[in-house]
Motif scaffolding. Structure first.
Motif, PDB file in Angstrom:
ATOM      1  N   UNK A   1       0.789  -1.233   0.000  1.00 45.85           N
ATOM      2  CA  UNK A   1       0.000   0.000   0.000  1.00 45.85           C
ATOM      3  C   UNK A   1       0.820   1.282   0.000  1.00 45.85           C
TER       4      UNK A   1
ATOM      5  N   UNK B   1       3.771   2.025  -1.274  1.00 44.28           N
ATOM      6  CA  UNK B   1       4.425   2.232  -2.564  1.00 44.28           C
ATOM      7  C   UNK B   1       5.860   2.754  -2.442  1.00 44.28           C
TER       8      UNK B   1
ATOM      9  N   UNK C   1       8.665   0.475  -4.282  1.00 42.29           N
ATOM     10  CA  UNK C   1       8.585   0.258  -5.730  1.00 42.29           C
ATOM     11  C   UNK C   1       9.975   0.168  -6.340  1.00 42.29           C
TER      12      UNK C   1
ATOM     13  N   UNK D   1       3.959  13.769   0.781  1.00 40.27           N
ATOM     14  CA  UNK D   1       2.492  13.667   0.789  1.00 40.27           C
ATOM     15  C   UNK D   1       1.979  13.289   2.159  1.00 40.27           C
TER      16      UNK D   1
ATOM     17  N   UNK E   1     -13.321   6.241   3.103  1.00 40.66           N
ATOM     18  CA  UNK E   1     -12.503   6.019   1.911  1.00 40.66           C
ATOM     19  C   UNK E   1     -11.776   7.305   1.531  1.00 40.66           C
ATOM     20  N   UNK E   2     -10.843   7.144   0.599  1.00 41.61           N
ATOM     21  CA  UNK E   2     -10.062   8.286   0.157  1.00 41.61           C
ATOM     22  C   UNK E   2      -9.440   8.992   1.335  1.00 41.61           C
TER      23      UNK E   2
ATOM     24  N   UNK F   1     -10.322   8.085   4.944  1.00 40.35           N
ATOM     25  CA  UNK F   1      -9.993   6.779   5.521  1.00 40.35           C
ATOM     26  C   UNK F   1      -9.417   6.967   6.911  1.00 40.35           C
TER      27      UNK F   1
ATOM     28  N   UNK G   1     -13.763  -5.606   2.821  1.00 35.14           N
ATOM     29  CA  UNK G   1     -13.708  -4.221   2.375  1.00 35.14           C
ATOM     30  C   UNK G   1     -13.251  -4.192   0.917  1.00 35.14           C
TER      31      UNK G   1
ATOM     32  N   UNK H   1      -2.455  -5.861  -4.942  1.00 37.40           N
ATOM     33  CA  UNK H   1      -1.546  -5.892  -6.096  1.00 37.40           C
ATOM     34  C   UNK H   1      -1.728  -7.154  -6.938  1.00 37.40           C
ATOM     35  N   UNK H   2      -1.615  -6.984  -8.257  1.00 36.14           N
ATOM     36  CA  UNK H   2      -1.597  -8.120  -9.165  1.00 36.14           C
ATOM     37  C   UNK H   2      -0.204  -8.170  -9.760  1.00 36.14           C
TER      38      UNK H   2
ATOM     39  N   UNK I   1      -9.977   4.658  -2.864  1.00 37.01           N
ATOM     40  CA  UNK I   1     -10.288   3.825  -1.706  1.00 37.01           C
ATOM     41  C   UNK I   1      -9.455   4.226  -0.501  1.00 37.01           C
ATOM     42  N   UNK I   2      -8.343   4.901  -0.742  1.00 33.54           N
ATOM     43  CA  UNK I   2      -7.528   5.377   0.365  1.00 33.54           C
ATOM     44  C   UNK I   2      -6.431   4.425   0.790  1.00 33.54           C
ATOM     45  N   UNK I   3      -6.327   3.295   0.111  1.00 30.30           N
ATOM     46  CA  UNK I   3      -5.338   2.307   0.548  1.00 30.30           C
ATOM     47  C   UNK I   3      -3.903   2.752   0.261  1.00 30.30           C
ATOM     48  N   UNK I   4      -3.669   3.254  -0.941  1.00 29.36           N
ATOM     49  CA  UNK I   4      -2.287   3.612  -1.249  1.00 29.36           C
ATOM     50  C   UNK I   4      -2.101   5.130  -1.250  1.00 29.36           C
ATOM     51  N   UNK I   5      -0.907   5.529  -0.874  1.00 23.67           N
ATOM     52  CA  UNK I   5      -0.652   6.954  -0.621  1.00 23.67           C
ATOM     53  C   UNK I   5      -0.737   7.823  -1.887  1.00 23.67           C
ATOM     54  N   UNK I   6      -0.130   7.394  -3.000  1.00 24.09           N
ATOM     55  CA  UNK I   6      -0.144   8.289  -4.170  1.00 24.09           C
ATOM     56  C   UNK I   6      -1.553   8.665  -4.608  1.00 24.09           C
TER      57      UNK I   6
ATOM     58  N   UNK J   1       2.377   6.586 -12.080  1.00 29.08           N
ATOM     59  CA  UNK J   1       3.331   5.478 -12.067  1.00 29.08           C
ATOM     60  C   UNK J   1       3.472   4.758 -10.735  1.00 29.08           C
ATOM     61  N   UNK J   2       2.948   5.330  -9.669  1.00 26.36           N
ATOM     62  CA  UNK J   2       3.174   4.674  -8.378  1.00 26.36           C
ATOM     63  C   UNK J   2       1.910   4.121  -7.716  1.00 26.36           C
ATOM     64  N   UNK J   3       0.729   4.495  -8.213  1.00 30.60           N
ATOM     65  CA  UNK J   3      -0.495   4.027  -7.551  1.00 30.60           C
ATOM     66  C   UNK J   3      -0.660   2.519  -7.673  1.00 30.60           C
ATOM     67  N   UNK J   4      -1.396   1.983  -6.730  1.00 32.78           N
ATOM     68  CA  UNK J   4      -1.563   0.531  -6.672  1.00 32.78           C
ATOM     69  C   UNK J   4      -2.490   0.013  -7.776  1.00 32.78           C
TER      70      UNK J   4
ATOM     71  N   UNK K   1      -3.741   4.975 -11.112  1.00 34.95           N
ATOM     72  CA  UNK K   1      -2.863   4.984 -12.286  1.00 34.95           C
ATOM     73  C   UNK K   1      -3.449   5.785 -13.436  1.00 34.95           C
TER      74      UNK K   1
END
Ligand SMILES: Cc1cc2nc3c(=O)[nH]c(=O)nc-3n(C[C@H](O)[C@H](O)[C@H](O)COP(=O)(O)O)c2cc1C
Ligand code: SF4
Ligand code: SF4
Ligand code: SF4
Ligand code: FES
Ligand code: FES
Lengths: 238, 553
Positions: A46, A48, A51, A91, A172-173, A176, B324, B329-330, B481-486, B523-526, B531
């Motif tokens: 999550x 990132x 990466x 961020x 959400x968003x 959250x 939820x 990730x795939x 959804x708020x899961x990933x930061x970017x 480029x960094x979102x889950x 993306x």
């Protein structure tokens, strides 16, 4: 045991088949920044921060959940990745309310460490100044949502190691946030065993022992490691 | 249930057809304009005039020119032949009349017209390019069959493809046919459907060390793009076609259970699906030993609360599992490890809706429609500053100009078309200068947009492109959804920057930061949401940069 060979930052290394790039890199002494990853609990990919670039693919992949493959060529520290990571940390500073000088975790904070590692001397982004709560209803612990980075480590450690599943996510968003039970005050939680694992899992000053003052909060990750090895390998190593 | 029985149902249904059919649209668009009452009044008028012997009033699916709803079509079937053609031969019969904006009080007048009298009810022009440029495959039954009666679908050759597949084809022959047809996923990315089916067909389950070879079929009916209603319309107008496509898919990959994931905002579609599933089960077309074969297939509905991200396949599956609805990730891809860890096939509504016609008419027939790499037709929801808004189905490769100018009829009140937005929040704006480009997956991507699920929003000269970018960014910000930061934080930052620009308070440094953050979020979102969230900004910056600059200097 099937062994794979791959290169990370042009260094040839070997890894076990089921290993992730992150594990393989760590074994080889190569550091990849992480935040949501916590040894002993499942990964979610999550934050990132981990990466990496993989030759032959134009998509960046999270090292914590990407398995090694034979002949893989990984780059963990390109200028581009460093720039992205720094922006991610910026961020987070812009999103919550991180005034380290008045934080229990000052000097003991992974977010702070990452900011230093990224060379982040200021934040170029707009601060959100969200209206976030503090819950100190628990007799031993507190949660300051302003310092939460939503890594869900507390959720996973409570669910997967303690087995209580007190924590979860709601909203959400940008709304959250972590909750205890069905969004009840932590102090009234029926499921919380007050084991303190979440406090130790939290990378920041969001979860704290009551009574700790600025800079006093120490995270004891070794305790989690101990529990995980005890459970998985039946080894009670101190 | 056997083939003769199926044919008997079809024949009986056709034989019961009356001389004149009054088709009243009861899809969501027209229903919201009171078409239920129109239908009731038409029925009353028919009874009052003692015409029940000769005239049938039928509730049907969307007739496409939704902006003029409620729509009523009167079709003189003459000899009792089944007048509904399919595919290319489905041009409207010369005896067909289309009435627009029909009010309940118009009912008697329409009946008068059937009897040869004069009517004042507004009539539509069925020779307009809006209708004649269409090629209905997915929508071949829409506006014709009664979505609440399985007999009506069977009379339109429904379930013959399923019968044929179960009794005369091996699973791999089915996969092969879908591959040869060139069908690509209609949910957005355009992944080759045959290839996906082949992958799931070959996948072996290793979930929970389970040696049973359970697999699942999912129909993605989440449809969260703003302005899009293609999938809803297909489900409301012709639900059996989707069930048939799913059952064929289930047979070909070896699954016995299907799920339709649909949002709670689509109550009419949900209701019709429930009716359709029940009717199909009763006839032995779904359930165990379908058509007396060894194939069992059940379909259940899962209702989502309506979150855009739940259309993303991994989030969708989490939601079906009761978790939820956030993506993960795939790899692993659903084909390998999907619902509860079992191999899972997930396709869009429209993708499944193409399956039965491909089986019925052959892969080659389908592969001959469209362009080199984009086969068949695509359904679009045409909306925005344009005269004819509604649903269209055109062969791939139709030019944007044909769609916007000829079919859409241009901007009302003599305005000038400036751009068209395709692909929803993942897509981009295409300027009028590029309208000669054909609509297919590659061309749209080349133009910096996307096929997406098929929303098409037309904009005129009064539209400010910074506002457009800001609108879509706001959507992504709210739906992240708020899961990933970017994505969680990045969309907020981008929205703030776009607001600053549109308010004339931004500097060049802000524009630079905007571009830098767009690149980073992309480029960094889950998942696909983050993306693709910057795409509307990229495309408006590319084609309409001067509008940004004008607001800065
Ligand atoms: C944020 C997001 C939303 C999506 N929403 C939908 C949707 O509403 N319907 C849909 O069919 N596919 C949607 N998709 C694409 C699906 O994840 C998936 O690719 C698709 O259902 C596959 O079907 P297809 O191969 O038939 O296109 C969405 C993807 C993303 C990233
Ligand atoms: S949580 Fe870490 S980064 Fe945030 S204020 Fe505390 S010490 Fe600083
Ligand atoms: S409270 Fe701490 S561990 Fe839990 S999500 Fe927030 S930052 Fe992570
Ligand atoms: S890109 Fe956005 S929607 Fe997707 S996982 Fe990240 S936060 Fe969630
Ligand atoms: S550590 Fe890999 S995404 Fe957070
Ligand atoms: S909803 Fe009635 S014509 Fe489209």
């Amino acid at each position: 045991m099937v062994v794979k060979t791959l290169t990370i930052n042009e260094q040839l290394i070997s890894a076990r088949e089921e290993e992730t790039i992150l594990q393989a890199a760590q074994d080889a002494g190569i550091h990849i920044p992480t935040l949501c990853h916590l040894e002993g609990v499942g990964d979610v990919g999550a934050c990132r921060l981990c990466l990496v670039e993989i030759a032959g693919s134009n998509k960046l992949q999270p090292a914590c959940v990407t398995k090694v493959t034979e002949g893989m060529e990984v780059e963990t520290n390109s200028d581009r990745l460093q720039k992205y990571r720094r922006t991610i940390i910026e961020m987070l500073f812009a999103e919550g309310n991180h005034i380290c000088s008045v934080c229990v975790a000052n000097d003991n904070c992974e977010l702070q460490d990452l900011a230093i590692e990224m060379g982040m001397d200021h934040v170029r982004l707009d601060y959100h100044f969200p209206d976030r709560k503090v819950d100190i209803s628990h007799h031993r612990f507190g949660v300051d949502h302003n310092r939460c980075v939503l890594c869900t480590r507390c959720v996973r450690v409570c669910g997967e190691i303690e087995g209580a599943h007190t924590w979860d996510m709601a909203g959400r968003g940008t709304n959250s946030h972590v909750i205890t039970d069905l969004n009840q005050p932590w102090g009234t939680s029926d499921t919380c065993t007050s084991c303190g694992k979440c406090i130790n899992a939290c990378p920041t000053g969001a979860l704290f022992d009551k009574g700790s003052s600025v800079g006093e909060m120490k995270h004891n990750r070794a305790k989690l490691d101990f529990l995980v090895t005890a459970r998985e390998k039946q080894q009670w190593l101190v | 249930m056997d083939l003769p029985e199926l044919i008997e149902i079809a024949q009986k249904e056709r034989a019961s057809e009356k001389l004149v059919q009054i088709r009243c649209c009861v899809a969501a668009g027209c229903l919201s304009a009171n078409s239920q009452v129109v239908k009731q009044r038409l029925e009353e008028a028919v009874t009052a005039d003692n015409l029940t012997e000769k005239v049938e009033v039928r509730g049907v699916g969307c007739m496409r020119l939704c902006c003029q709803g409620p729509l009523v079509q009167v079709e003189k079937l003459g000899t009792g032949d089944w007048a509904m053609g399919t595919g290319e031969d489905s041009k409207q019969s010369p005896h067909s009349k289309l009435y627009e904006k029909v009010t309940p009080d118009d009912a008697p007048s329409i009946i008068t017209a059937i009897n040869g009298g004069e009517t004042t009810v507004q009539q539509g022009d069925l020779t307009h390019p809006f209708f004649t440029s269409q090629m209905p495959i997915v929508l071949e039954n829409s506006g014709k069959v009664d979505p609440e009666r399985i007999q009506s679908y069977i009379a339109a050759n429904g379930y013959q493809a399923l019968y044929h597949v179960l009794r005369e084809m091996t699973p791999s022959e089915v996969v092969d046919a879908i591959s040869r047809s060139g069908l690509r996923g209609r949910g957005g990315a355009g992944y080759p459907t045959g290839l996906k089916w082949a992958t799931v067909a070959k996948a072996k389950s290793d979930a929970y060390n389970d040696r049973s070879d359970r697999k699942f079929v999912i129909c993605n009916a989440d449809e969260g793009d703003p302005g899009a209603f293609m999938d809803r319309s297909v489900l409301e107008s012709d639900p059996h076609r989707v069930l048939e496509g799913m059952a064929i898919a289930g047979y070909s990959i070896g699954a016995n259970q299907g799920y339709i994931y649909i949002r709670a905002e689509y109550p009419i579609a949900i209701n019709r699906l429930q009716i359709a599933i029940r009717q199909a089960q009763r006839l032995g077309i779904l359930g165990t030993q379908i058509f007396d074969s060894h194939f069992d297939f059940k379909i259940d509905i899962r209702i989502g609360a309506g979150a855009y991200v739940c259309g993303e396949e991994t989030a969708l599956m989490a939601s079906i599992e009761g978790k939820r609805g956030t993506p993960h990730p795939r790899p692993p891809y659903p084909a390998e490890s999907g619902l509860w860890g079992y191999p899972t096939l997930i396709n869009n509504v429209e993708t499944y809706a193409n399956v039965a016609p491909i089986i019925r008419k052959g892969a080659e027939w389908f592969a001959n429609i469209g362009t080199q790499k984009s086969k068949g037709t695509k359904v679009f929801a045409l909306a925005g500053k344009i005269r004819n808004t509604g649903l269209i189905e055109v062969p791939m490769g139709t030019s944007l100009r044909q769609i916007v100018e000829a079919m859409g009829g241009g901007v009302p009140d003599g305005g000038v078309v400036k751009a068209v937005q395709t692909g929803g929040p993942s897509g981009g704006c295409i300027p009028a200068a590029a309208f000669d480009s054909p609509v297919d997956y590659e061309s749209l991507t080349q133009l910096g947009s996307m096929m997406g699920s098929g929303g098409m929003i037309v904009m005129d000269e009064t539209t400010n492109m910074v506002d457009v970018a800001r609108f879509f960014m706001e959507f992504c910000m709210d739906e992240s959804c708020g899961k990933c930061i970017p994505c969680r934080v990045g969309t907020v930052q981008l929205y703030k920057l776009l607001t600053k620009i549109s308010e004339g308070k931004a500097s060049f440094a802000d524009l630079e930061l905007l571009e830098e953050l767009c690149d980073m979020v992309k480029h960094t979102s889950l998942c696909g949401l983050g993306q693709s969230a910057p795409n509307p900004v990229f495309s408006t910056l590319h084609y309409f940069r001067d509008e940004y600059l004008a607001l800065i200097s």
